[in-house]
Design an enzyme around this catalytic site. Structure first.
Site, short mmCIF file in Angstrom:
data_model
loop_
_atom_site.label_atom_id
_atom_site.label_comp_id
_atom_site.label_asym_id
_atom_site.label_seq_id
_atom_site.Cartn_x
_atom_site.Cartn_y
_atom_site.Cartn_z
N SER A 101 0.81 -1.23 0.00
CA SER A 101 0.00 0.00 0.00
C SER A 101 0.84 1.28 0.00
O SER A 101 1.44 1.62 -1.01
CB SER A 101 -1.01 -0.03 1.15
N ASP A 242 -3.27 5.89 -2.21
CA ASP A 242 -1.94 5.34 -1.95
C ASP A 242 -1.69 4.24 -2.98
O ASP A 242 -2.54 3.93 -3.81
CB ASP A 242 -1.77 4.87 -0.51
#
Length: 243
Positions: A101, A242
């Site tokens: 992530s 992200d």
């Protein structure tokens, strides 16, 4: 009780440090054995983000899953929620997302989903952990029962339609100017397209991944670039993702 491999969000760490090909191979074998229930042909769906190490980890996972007789469906770069959705939609026994992530490119992770598209319970993760340190040679599939790997097409369109259906049908973004920063990550294709299909005028940044630039001076961990672009384009809103 502390666990050796799994954390709060799967297995994460430095690529080729913590997340090695050997570990990914064992994760594929162990998870495959845990989820091989019944006599049907079992399959696992694997997605990933845009990190360079994703190729290495994906290949090792495929070797692990196919060695215990599971077929593999590969999606290529796609957001984590898409893996959860597609695991359910395609009736897979298991879903895997290769991603870290918001972390830098040299980290990576392996996150597992059950057939319902939800994160595995602690109990199931402990069951997989027990097998990670076990000798599985005698539990491998016979040569005639090895799994196959196949890259599937159309997954981006399927996920975009799914995401759009979560909104009220009457909701449209006509006339809105939207800047979307995809962090050079997993959503770099689907996020701008979904907004455009909803009627927005889209200005996309962070959509040129090269394996190294995920989250680098872009995305939700570095919103300054997004802020500048919103002012430059006189946009109504800016959205930062992200990796």
């Amino acid at each position: 009780m502390a666990r050796k491999y799994f954390g709060t969000d799967g297995i994460r760490g430095r690529a080729n440090g913590v997340i090695t090909p050997e570990l990914a191979l064992k994760v594929g074998q162990a998870a495959g054995l845990v989820f091989k229930n019944g006599d049907h042909r079992h399959r696992v769906l694997i997605g990933k983000d845009t990190r360079l190490s994703g190729y290495m980890i994906e290949t090792a996972l495929i070797a692990g899953f196919t060695s215990v007789g599971m077929d593999v469906l590969q999606t290529g770069p796609i957001p984590t929620p898409a893996v959860a959705m597609l695991t359910r939609s395609m009736r897979a026994d298991l879903g895997v997302m290769i991603s870290a992530s918001h972390n830098p490119y040299d980290d990576n992770g392996i996150k597992l989903f059950g057939p319902d598209g939800y994160k595995l319970s602690d109990e199931v993760e402990r069951e997989i952990e027990k097998l990670l340190d076990a000798d599985l040679d005698k539990r491998l599939a016979r040569s005639a029962d090895l799994g196959r790997a196949k890259r599937i097409d159309g997954v981006h369109d399927r996920y975009i339609e799914f995401a759009k259906r979560t909104l009220p049908r009457a909701l449209e973004f006509d006339g809105m100017r939207v800047v979307i920063d995809c962090a050079n990550g997993a959503a770099y294709r689907v996020a701008p397209e979904a907004l455009w299909e909803l009627g927005a005028e889209v200005f996309a940044v962070g959509v040129e991944p090269d394996g190294f630039n995920i989250n680098k001076e872009c995305g939700s961990t570095a919103p300054e670039a997004l802020s500048r672009k919103v002012r430059e384009m006189r946009a109504d809103i800016g959205i930062a993702l992200d990796g």
